[in-house]
Design a protein around this motif. Structure first.
Motif, short mmCIF file in Angstrom:
data_model
loop_
_atom_site.label_atom_id
_atom_site.label_comp_id
_atom_site.label_asym_id
_atom_site.label_seq_id
_atom_site.Cartn_x
_atom_site.Cartn_y
_atom_site.Cartn_z
N ASP A 202 -3.56 0.15 -6.94
CA ASP A 202 -3.20 -0.89 -7.91
C ASP A 202 -2.68 -2.15 -7.23
OD1 ASP A 202 -1.86 1.42 -10.41
OD2 ASP A 202 -3.88 0.99 -9.75
N ALA A 203 -1.78 -2.01 -6.23
CA ALA A 203 -1.18 -3.18 -5.59
C ALA A 203 -2.22 -4.00 -4.84
CB ALA A 203 -0.07 -2.74 -4.64
N GLU A 206 -4.79 -5.78 -7.32
CA GLU A 206 -4.20 -6.89 -8.06
C GLU A 206 -4.26 -8.19 -7.26
OE1 GLU A 206 -2.64 -8.59 -11.40
OE2 GLU A 206 -3.25 -6.50 -11.13
N GLN A 207 -4.29 -8.12 -5.92
CA GLN A 207 -4.28 -9.32 -5.09
C GLN A 207 -5.66 -9.98 -4.99
OE1 GLN A 207 -2.19 -9.11 -1.35
NE2 GLN A 207 -0.82 -7.51 -2.08
N ARG A 209 -8.43 -9.26 -7.47
CA ARG A 209 -9.26 -9.19 -8.68
C ARG A 209 -9.20 -10.51 -9.45
NH1 ARG A 209 -7.22 -7.95 -13.91
NH2 ARG A 209 -4.94 -7.91 -14.04
N SER A 211 -8.79 -12.30 -13.13
CA SER A 211 -7.97 -11.98 -14.29
C SER A 211 -8.79 -11.28 -15.36
CB SER A 211 -7.35 -13.26 -14.86
OG SER A 211 -6.58 -12.97 -16.01
N PHE A 214 -11.71 -5.41 -13.93
CA PHE A 214 -11.32 -4.22 -13.17
C PHE A 214 -12.45 -3.76 -12.26
CE2 PHE A 214 -7.30 -3.47 -15.15
CZ PHE A 214 -7.41 -4.04 -16.40
#
Length: 225
Positions: A202-203, A206-207, A209, A211, A214
């Motif tokens: 996840d971490a 997130e950096q 992707r 907005s 997925f």
């Protein structure tokens, strides 16, 4: 058989079962402690959605992608069962294709503009040597060995510091993942096994992707260590 021998065999059997359970935990890198059903359910839904999208819009690499992602689904379901997750997880419906835009009539031609007197010639500006734009596979910075060409990247649903999982590279391998749709990249180490070339936790995901998305469809994966 004496009672003493029978007791000894029971104790040996219990020790063997405990050893087998420990070996399973080491080989998979998982245990029920600390597992998040919400994170596992999200990861499962993302992978099921990806498989459904590949089936709805197949190309030459769809079969290979579906096989890799199905292996990830099986692994996540094992972890959900171990963690006691009971939610009913299904794929999100594929996006509905938009109808083609209606062709607009051609614009009315404008009358030609009145010719202007020629401008006074200016001395040519000093030209700077052109720099060649980097290829897509080198936009991430220092060049590494490009691997798994054509692969997409999604998230594994694992928590913790930025890391990756892979079924292609051993634990400890350093990989750089670049999202060509926003030119963001991240360098991470493989921490756990999976059924894909690379999945980001996840971490890390997130950096890089975009907005609301997925899945990284245009990804460059490089082995840098």
């Amino acid at each position: 058989m004496s009672r003493r021998n029978k007791t000894r065999k029971v104790l040996i059997g219990l020790a063997a079962a405990a050893l087998a359970g420990g070996a399973f935990a080491v080989s998979t890198g998982m245990s029920s402690a600390g597992e998040s059903c919400a994170g596992l359910d999200t990861a499962l839904q993302n992978n099921l959605t990806f498989i459904a999208d590949q089936k709805a819009n197949p190309d030459a690499l769809s079969d290979a992608r579906i096989a890799n992602r199905q292996a990830v689904v099986d692994l996540i379901n094992q972890r959900r069962a171990t963690a006691g997750c009971t939610g009913d997880v299904v794929a999100q419906p594929p996006a509905v294709a938009q109808p083609p835009a209606v062709a607009q009539p051609p614009a009315v031609a404008q009358p030609p503009a009145v010719a202007q007197p020629p401008a006074v010639a200016q001395p040519p500006a000093a030209t700077k040597p052109a720099t060649q734009a980097p290829a897509e596979e080198e936009q991430a910075g220092e060049k590494g060995d490009v691997v798994c060409k054509g692969s997409t990247v999604t998230l594994s649903g694992e928590a913790g510091a930025p890391a990756a999982s892979s079924g292609t590279f051993p634990i400890g391998t350093t990989l750089r993942v670049t999202n060509l749709d926003n030119n963001k990249s991240i360098t991470v180490k493989v921490a756990t096994p999976s059924g894909s070339c690379v999945l980001l936790n996840d971490a890390a995901f997130e950096q890089v992707r975009e907005s609301g998305k997925f899945l990284i469809r245009r990804a460059v994966i490089e082995r840098v260590g």
